[in-house]
Motif scaffolding. Sequence first.
Motif, short mmCIF file in Angstrom:
data_model
loop_
_atom_site.label_atom_id
_atom_site.label_comp_id
_atom_site.label_asym_id
_atom_site.label_seq_id
_atom_site.Cartn_x
_atom_site.Cartn_y
_atom_site.Cartn_z
N LEU A 248 -15.84 -16.77 -167.02
CA LEU A 248 -16.75 -16.83 -165.88
C LEU A 248 -16.59 -18.20 -165.26
CD1 LEU A 248 -19.04 -15.34 -164.31
CD2 LEU A 248 -20.65 -16.58 -165.77
N VAL B 293 -21.42 -19.26 -158.50
CA VAL B 293 -20.69 -18.40 -159.44
C VAL B 293 -19.53 -17.78 -158.67
CG1 VAL B 293 -20.82 -16.50 -161.08
CG2 VAL B 293 -22.84 -17.92 -160.65
N SER C 235 -16.21 -16.28 -159.96
CA SER C 235 -15.47 -15.09 -160.36
C SER C 235 -15.64 -14.78 -161.84
CB SER C 235 -13.97 -15.25 -160.05
OG SER C 235 -13.42 -16.30 -160.82
N TYR C 236 -15.40 -13.52 -162.15
CA TYR C 236 -15.34 -13.02 -163.53
C TYR C 236 -13.93 -12.50 -163.74
CZ TYR C 236 -15.81 -9.67 -167.38
OH TYR C 236 -15.64 -8.98 -168.55
N PHE D 48 -16.58 -13.05 -156.38
CA PHE D 48 -17.94 -12.84 -155.89
C PHE D 48 -18.17 -13.46 -154.51
CE2 PHE D 48 -18.70 -12.89 -160.66
CZ PHE D 48 -18.84 -11.51 -160.76
N SER E 63 -22.95 -13.71 -154.16
CA SER E 63 -23.02 -14.52 -155.37
C SER E 63 -24.35 -15.26 -155.42
CB SER E 63 -21.85 -15.51 -155.43
OG SER E 63 -21.79 -16.11 -156.71
N PHE F 290 -26.12 -13.25 -169.02
CA PHE F 290 -25.07 -12.74 -168.14
C PHE F 290 -24.57 -11.42 -168.68
CE2 PHE F 290 -20.44 -12.59 -167.14
CZ PHE F 290 -20.57 -12.36 -165.78
N HIS G 264 -19.72 -6.10 -166.02
CA HIS G 264 -18.60 -6.57 -165.22
C HIS G 264 -17.26 -6.15 -165.83
CE1 HIS G 264 -20.96 -8.62 -162.26
NE2 HIS G 264 -21.58 -9.33 -163.18
N PRO H 199 -22.65 -11.36 -159.38
CA PRO H 199 -22.81 -11.60 -160.81
C PRO H 199 -24.19 -11.14 -161.29
CG PRO H 199 -22.93 -13.66 -159.59
CD PRO H 199 -22.49 -12.62 -158.63
#
Length: 248
Positions: A64, A110, A112-113, A123, A127, A143, A148, A179
């Motif tokens: 993350l 935030v 990206s994942y 995101f 986000s 989280f 995700h 997220p």
Amino acid sequence: MVMIGKWAAALGAVVALGGALSPHVANAKAPGQIILTPQSEEALVIIKTDWWQPAPSMHSAFKLLLSTYVDAEARLSSGPFSGTALFEAKQKNFLDGYLMVPVKPGRWVVRSYSQQDSWALCFNAASFQFEAKPGQVVYLGRFDALSHRQQLTRQAIASGNTSIRGGGFVDYFDLPQGPIFAPVDAPQIAAVQTMLARRVPGVSVPVQAVAFTPATFGTGSTLYGTRRCGGYFPASGKGKGKGKADKS
């Protein structure tokens, strides 16, 4: 070749980092050795999340990525070697289900994942941003990495990008779902404080609940012109990094 095969049928196997430019994250200390006092120049950001056994060739279940953020211009202010903070879901990084990362003070988003260093949810369109102050512990909440993980698997299957060869990378942009963090309440803050007192004695400041606000950000590109979640932005400042949820 990195591949999503039988795992994908169970919506459980896409596993990745968030961009073609690897984030530079300096965090040499083990989690239990982190020191933070009211006089510290850095802040500490904490999440609670799940861990699962990653693919054999991967070191982390997921990553993350946070980036520094300019709210007034809705853009990332991070570069390839600065302005990022990475939660890496390695078993050795967890303390009682928590991940933590020191950050420089300022405004963060935030970004990206990602899983298997090959697939990522960007995101950019939906986000959260937050502020971290010097000498402050900020708890972002729980989280939902599993949701995700499933979302990324669905994206890979729908796009046909279930296998990637030779260092390729796929970002998924303009997603309506940002997220997923559970709301933070007083019992959660108390639990984080108890964990720190027991496992990270060098942290001697109270835990603050995050104050999230919505955020969008423009996307960049690689030097070859491929759209990227936090890629290269022209030095003139007139490129894609300025736009809100740029779709080029």
